[in-house]
Design a protein around this motif. Structure first.
Motif, PDB file in Angstrom:
ATOM      1  N   ASN A  47       0.843  -1.197   0.000  1.00 56.13           N
ATOM      2  CA  ASN A  47       0.000   0.000   0.000  1.00 56.13           C
ATOM      3  C   ASN A  47       0.880   1.250   0.000  1.00 56.13           C
ATOM      4  O   ASN A  47       1.913   1.285   0.668  1.00 56.13           O
ATOM      5  CB  ASN A  47      -0.918   0.014   1.212  1.00 56.13           C
ATOM      6  N   GLY A  48       0.461   2.248  -0.757  1.00 56.23           N
ATOM      7  CA  GLY A  48       1.222   3.493  -0.873  1.00 56.23           C
ATOM      8  C   GLY A  48       2.167   3.500  -2.060  1.00 56.23           C
ATOM      9  O   GLY A  48       2.630   4.557  -2.471  1.00 56.23           O
ATOM     10  N   ASN A  49       2.476   2.318  -2.613  1.00 53.16           N
ATOM     11  CA  ASN A  49       3.290   2.259  -3.823  1.00 53.16           C
ATOM     12  C   ASN A  49       2.459   2.729  -5.013  1.00 53.16           C
ATOM     13  O   ASN A  49       1.229   2.755  -4.956  1.00 53.16           O
ATOM     14  CB  ASN A  49       3.784   0.833  -4.078  1.00 53.16           C
ATOM     15  N   THR A  50       3.119   3.077  -6.104  1.00 53.60           N
ATOM     16  CA  THR A  50       2.445   3.540  -7.309  1.00 53.60           C
ATOM     17  C   THR A  50       2.418   2.426  -8.346  1.00 53.60           C
ATOM     18  O   THR A  50       3.434   1.779  -8.587  1.00 53.60           O
ATOM     19  CB  THR A  50       3.151   4.775  -7.891  1.00 53.60           C
ATOM     20  N   ILE A  51       1.243   2.222  -8.944  1.00 55.85           N
ATOM     21  CA  ILE A  51       1.086   1.270 -10.044  1.00 55.85           C
ATOM     22  C   ILE A  51       1.009   2.072 -11.335  1.00 55.85           C
ATOM     23  O   ILE A  51       0.217   3.007 -11.456  1.00 55.85           O
ATOM     24  CB  ILE A  51      -0.199   0.430  -9.883  1.00 55.85           C
ATOM     25  N   GLU A  57       2.541  -0.560 -24.993  1.00 58.83           N
ATOM     26  CA  GLU A  57       3.864   0.005 -24.668  1.00 58.83           C
ATOM     27  C   GLU A  57       3.857   1.518 -24.462  1.00 58.83           C
ATOM     28  O   GLU A  57       4.918   2.142 -24.409  1.00 58.83           O
ATOM     29  CB  GLU A  57       4.908  -0.371 -25.726  1.00 58.83           C
ATOM     30  N   VAL A  58       2.679   2.129 -24.308  1.00 61.19           N
ATOM     31  CA  VAL A  58       2.569   3.566 -24.029  1.00 61.19           C
ATOM     32  C   VAL A  58       1.952   3.721 -22.642  1.00 61.19           C
ATOM     33  O   VAL A  58       0.895   3.147 -22.361  1.00 61.19           O
ATOM     34  CB  VAL A  58       1.694   4.280 -25.082  1.00 61.19           C
ATOM     35  N   LEU A  59       2.612   4.502 -21.781  1.00 62.56           N
ATOM     36  CA  LEU A  59       2.100   4.714 -20.430  1.00 62.56           C
ATOM     37  C   LEU A  59       0.736   5.383 -20.497  1.00 62.56           C
ATOM     38  O   LEU A  59       0.572   6.417 -21.140  1.00 62.56           O
ATOM     39  CB  LEU A  59       3.077   5.582 -19.624  1.00 62.56           C
ATOM     40  N   VAL A  60      -0.251   4.781 -19.801  1.00 64.74           N
ATOM     41  CA  VAL A  60      -1.612   5.309 -19.777  1.00 64.74           C
ATOM     42  C   VAL A  60      -1.795   6.229 -18.584  1.00 64.74           C
ATOM     43  O   VAL A  60      -2.220   7.365 -18.711  1.00 64.74           O
ATOM     44  CB  VAL A  60      -2.650   4.164 -19.717  1.00 64.74           C
ATOM     45  N   ASP A  61      -1.470   5.721 -17.389  1.00 64.57           N
ATOM     46  CA  ASP A  61      -1.729   6.478 -16.164  1.00 64.57           C
ATOM     47  C   ASP A  61      -1.102   5.728 -14.997  1.00 64.57           C
ATOM     48  O   ASP A  61      -0.568   4.634 -15.158  1.00 64.57           O
ATOM     49  CB  ASP A  61      -3.231   6.641 -15.946  1.00 64.57           C
ATOM     50  N   SER A  62      -1.223   6.318 -13.824  1.00 62.61           N
ATOM     51  CA  SER A  62      -0.746   5.675 -12.601  1.00 62.61           C
ATOM     52  C   SER A  62      -1.764   5.882 -11.496  1.00 62.61           C
ATOM     53  O   SER A  62      -2.610   6.781 -11.573  1.00 62.61           O
ATOM     54  CB  SER A  62       0.612   6.248 -12.193  1.00 62.61           C
ATOM     55  N   VAL A  63      -1.666   5.045 -10.475  1.00 63.67           N
ATOM     56  CA  VAL A  63      -2.579   5.108  -9.345  1.00 63.67           C
ATOM     57  C   VAL A  63      -1.830   4.592  -8.114  1.00 63.67           C
ATOM     58  O   VAL A  63      -0.956   3.740  -8.233  1.00 63.67           O
ATOM     59  CB  VAL A  63      -3.864   4.290  -9.625  1.00 63.67           C
ATOM     60  N   GLU A  87       6.006   0.739  -8.372  1.00 65.54           N
ATOM     61  CA  GLU A  87       7.148   1.527  -7.902  1.00 65.54           C
ATOM     62  C   GLU A  87       6.973   1.816  -6.411  1.00 65.54           C
ATOM     63  O   GLU A  87       5.871   2.086  -5.947  1.00 65.54           O
ATOM     64  CB  GLU A  87       7.214   2.845  -8.670  1.00 65.54           C
ATOM     65  N   THR A  88       8.075   1.767  -5.668  1.00 59.54           N
ATOM     66  CA  THR A  88       8.006   2.044  -4.238  1.00 59.54           C
ATOM     67  C   THR A  88       7.503   3.463  -3.986  1.00 59.54           C
ATOM     68  O   THR A  88       7.651   4.348  -4.830  1.00 59.54           O
ATOM     69  CB  THR A  88       9.377   1.881  -3.571  1.00 59.54           C
ATOM     70  N   LEU A  93      12.649   2.555  -6.439  1.00 60.83           N
ATOM     71  CA  LEU A  93      12.766   1.197  -6.966  1.00 60.83           C
ATOM     72  C   LEU A  93      11.485   0.836  -7.703  1.00 60.83           C
ATOM     73  O   LEU A  93      10.385   1.067  -7.206  1.00 60.83           O
ATOM     74  CB  LEU A  93      12.977   0.182  -5.829  1.00 60.83           C
ATOM     75  N   ILE A  94      11.633   0.279  -8.906  1.00 63.74           N
ATOM     76  CA  ILE A  94      10.465  -0.149  -9.670  1.00 63.74           C
ATOM     77  C   ILE A  94      10.612  -1.627  -9.983  1.00 63.74           C
ATOM     78  O   ILE A  94      11.696  -2.091 -10.338  1.00 63.74           O
ATOM     79  CB  ILE A  94      10.260   0.697 -10.941  1.00 63.74           C
ATOM     80  N   GLY A  95       9.515  -2.350  -9.782  1.00 67.56           N
ATOM     81  CA  GLY A  95       9.535  -3.797  -9.969  1.00 67.56           C
ATOM     82  C   GLY A  95       9.387  -4.218 -11.416  1.00 67.56           C
ATOM     83  O   GLY A  95       9.243  -3.377 -12.318  1.00 67.56           O
TER      84      GLY A  95
END
Length: 105
Positions: A47-51, A57-63, A87-88, A93-95
């Protein structure tokens, strides 16, 4: 440190402080994902990380991940390919990529 952990030590009057942070696991995208403007949902690790979600292959959005789940609403067409990464919260750090999901009609 891709795929690993990192440690930092900071001297302070009371001694040494050590912090460790782990690269997040790949998030999931819940299939099936239907064409149209509906929500895409999935799960993540912390929880609190960003998805971040990509379409073809084009970034849509994050949440921000809350209660272990995420949801984004955006337009999708049949045969679009989606994937996500986590991403943390610190942003350092991004998984790895999630398993790709193909949008169905």
């Amino acid at each position: 440190n891709p795929g690993g952990t990192w440690s930092a030590q900071e001297s302070n009057p009371g001694g040494t402080y050590t912090e460790q942070q782990k690269t997040p696991a790949a998030p999931t995208i819940n299939p099936p994902v239907s064409a149209g403007a509906g929500a895409v949902t999935g799960t993540g690790e912390t929880n609190g990380n960003t998805i971040y979600v990509w379409k073809n292959e084009v970034l849509v959005d994050s949440v921000v991940l809350a209660a272990g789940v995420w949801s984004l609403t955006f337009s999708k067409s049949a045969a679009d390919i989606l994937h996500a990464r986590e991403e943390t919260a610190a942003g350092n750090l991004i998984g790895p990529r999630s398993v790709s999901v193909t949008v169905v009609a």
